[in-house]
Design a protein around this motif. Sequence first.
Motif, short mmCIF file in Angstrom:
data_model
loop_
_atom_site.label_atom_id
_atom_site.label_comp_id
_atom_site.label_asym_id
_atom_site.label_seq_id
_atom_site.Cartn_x
_atom_site.Cartn_y
_atom_site.Cartn_z
N LYS A 8 0.84 -1.20 0.00
CA LYS A 8 0.00 0.00 0.00
C LYS A 8 0.87 1.25 0.00
CE LYS A 8 -3.84 2.47 1.61
NZ LYS A 8 -3.61 3.64 0.82
N LEU A 9 1.92 1.27 0.83
CA LEU A 9 2.83 2.42 0.85
C LEU A 9 3.49 2.62 -0.50
CD1 LEU A 9 4.53 2.02 4.33
CD2 LEU A 9 3.02 3.87 3.61
N ARG A 10 3.90 1.53 -1.12
CA ARG A 10 4.53 1.59 -2.45
C ARG A 10 3.57 2.17 -3.47
NH1 ARG A 10 8.23 2.46 -5.61
NH2 ARG A 10 8.43 1.22 -7.46
N LYS A 11 2.32 1.67 -3.45
CA LYS A 11 1.30 2.16 -4.38
C LYS A 11 1.04 3.64 -4.16
CE LYS A 11 -3.42 1.25 -5.92
NZ LYS A 11 -4.05 2.53 -5.68
N ASP A 12 0.94 4.05 -2.90
CA ASP A 12 0.71 5.47 -2.58
C ASP A 12 1.88 6.33 -3.05
OD1 ASP A 12 -1.67 4.73 -1.41
OD2 ASP A 12 -0.96 4.97 0.65
N LYS A 13 3.10 5.84 -2.89
CA LYS A 13 4.29 6.59 -3.32
C LYS A 13 4.28 6.77 -4.84
CE LYS A 13 9.32 6.38 -3.44
NZ LYS A 13 10.50 5.59 -3.13
N VAL A 14 3.99 5.70 -5.55
CA VAL A 14 3.96 5.77 -7.02
C VAL A 14 2.87 6.73 -7.47
CG1 VAL A 14 3.44 4.47 -9.13
CG2 VAL A 14 4.96 3.50 -7.40
N GLU A 15 1.70 6.62 -6.85
CA GLU A 15 0.59 7.47 -7.26
C GLU A 15 0.86 8.95 -6.95
OE1 GLU A 15 -4.27 7.56 -7.06
OE2 GLU A 15 -3.20 5.92 -6.11
N SER A 16 1.42 9.24 -5.79
CA SER A 16 1.71 10.65 -5.48
C SER A 16 2.81 11.20 -6.39
CB SER A 16 2.08 10.83 -4.01
OG SER A 16 3.28 10.20 -3.70
N THR A 17 3.80 10.38 -6.73
CA THR A 17 4.84 10.79 -7.66
C THR A 17 4.23 11.09 -9.02
OG1 THR A 17 6.51 9.48 -6.52
CG2 THR A 17 6.98 10.09 -8.80
N TRP A 19 1.18 12.01 -9.78
CA TRP A 19 0.41 13.26 -9.76
C TRP A 19 1.32 14.47 -9.79
CZ3 TRP A 19 -4.49 14.17 -10.79
CH2 TRP A 19 -5.40 13.11 -10.71
N ASN A 20 2.44 14.41 -9.09
CA ASN A 20 3.36 15.55 -9.07
C ASN A 20 4.00 15.80 -10.43
OD1 ASN A 20 3.28 16.59 -6.38
ND2 ASN A 20 4.28 14.72 -5.71
N ILE A 21 4.48 14.74 -11.07
CA ILE A 21 5.12 14.97 -12.37
C ILE A 21 4.08 15.31 -13.43
CG2 ILE A 21 7.21 13.68 -11.90
CD1 ILE A 21 6.13 11.34 -13.46
N ASN A 42 13.12 14.57 -16.67
CA ASN A 42 14.03 14.46 -15.53
C ASN A 42 13.71 13.21 -14.73
OD1 ASN A 42 15.07 14.66 -12.82
ND2 ASN A 42 15.42 16.82 -13.16
N PHE A 43 12.45 12.98 -14.47
CA PHE A 43 12.02 11.79 -13.73
C PHE A 43 12.50 10.53 -14.45
CE2 PHE A 43 8.88 8.41 -13.09
CZ PHE A 43 8.94 8.28 -11.71
N TYR A 44 12.32 10.48 -15.75
CA TYR A 44 12.71 9.30 -16.51
C TYR A 44 14.23 9.11 -16.53
CZ TYR A 44 13.24 5.93 -20.21
OH TYR A 44 13.58 4.82 -20.92
N ASN A 45 14.96 10.17 -16.74
CA ASN A 45 16.42 10.06 -16.88
C ASN A 45 17.17 9.89 -15.57
OD1 ASN A 45 16.62 10.21 -19.70
ND2 ASN A 45 16.36 12.40 -19.64
N TYR A 46 16.62 10.38 -14.46
CA TYR A 46 17.38 10.40 -13.21
C TYR A 46 16.78 9.57 -12.09
CZ TYR A 46 20.02 13.98 -15.54
OH TYR A 46 20.81 14.62 -16.44
N ASN A 47 15.79 8.76 -12.36
CA ASN A 47 15.17 7.94 -11.32
C ASN A 47 15.75 6.53 -11.38
OD1 ASN A 47 13.47 6.35 -9.71
ND2 ASN A 47 11.74 7.71 -10.09
N TYR A 48 16.44 6.13 -10.33
CA TYR A 48 17.05 4.80 -10.32
C TYR A 48 16.03 3.68 -10.20
CZ TYR A 48 16.48 4.68 -5.24
OH TYR A 48 15.95 4.68 -3.98
N GLN A 49 14.78 4.00 -9.88
CA GLN A 49 13.72 2.98 -9.78
C GLN A 49 12.73 3.08 -10.94
OE1 GLN A 49 12.20 4.10 -5.91
NE2 GLN A 49 13.24 2.37 -4.97
#
Length: 105
Positions: A8-17, A19-21, A42-49
């Motif tokens: 659930k935390l993972r899903k919430d993190k992905v969803e909030s990210t 919405w921000n981008i 930037n998100f695509y090029n610099y996100n290690y996950q």
Amino acid sequence: MWSSRIKKLRKDKVESTLWNIYFGEQYKYDKHYDYNQMFMTNFYNYNYQIDSYEKEFIKNNYYGLPKFKEWYEAAKKEKDYFEGRTDMEDDPHPIDYKHLSNPIK
């Protein structure tokens, strides 16, 4: 029990990210702004996950956000203007985008 909380935390993190981008990306296509690679590229090029985020985006059909998939696919194809730069200590700063990226308008 912990496994479901972590998911659930993972899903919430992905969803909030997401919405921000998504919120920031809309300004890329607004003629009043010039920060062209600041959000989704930037998100695509610099996100290690990025792989795990992308799986979640696809699995959830980009959360039904209009243009998100279109913008995300376009960001994946954009040139990374900062690749190989040795004069920056960390991720590009907003002013770096203004001076280096090409306006898309």
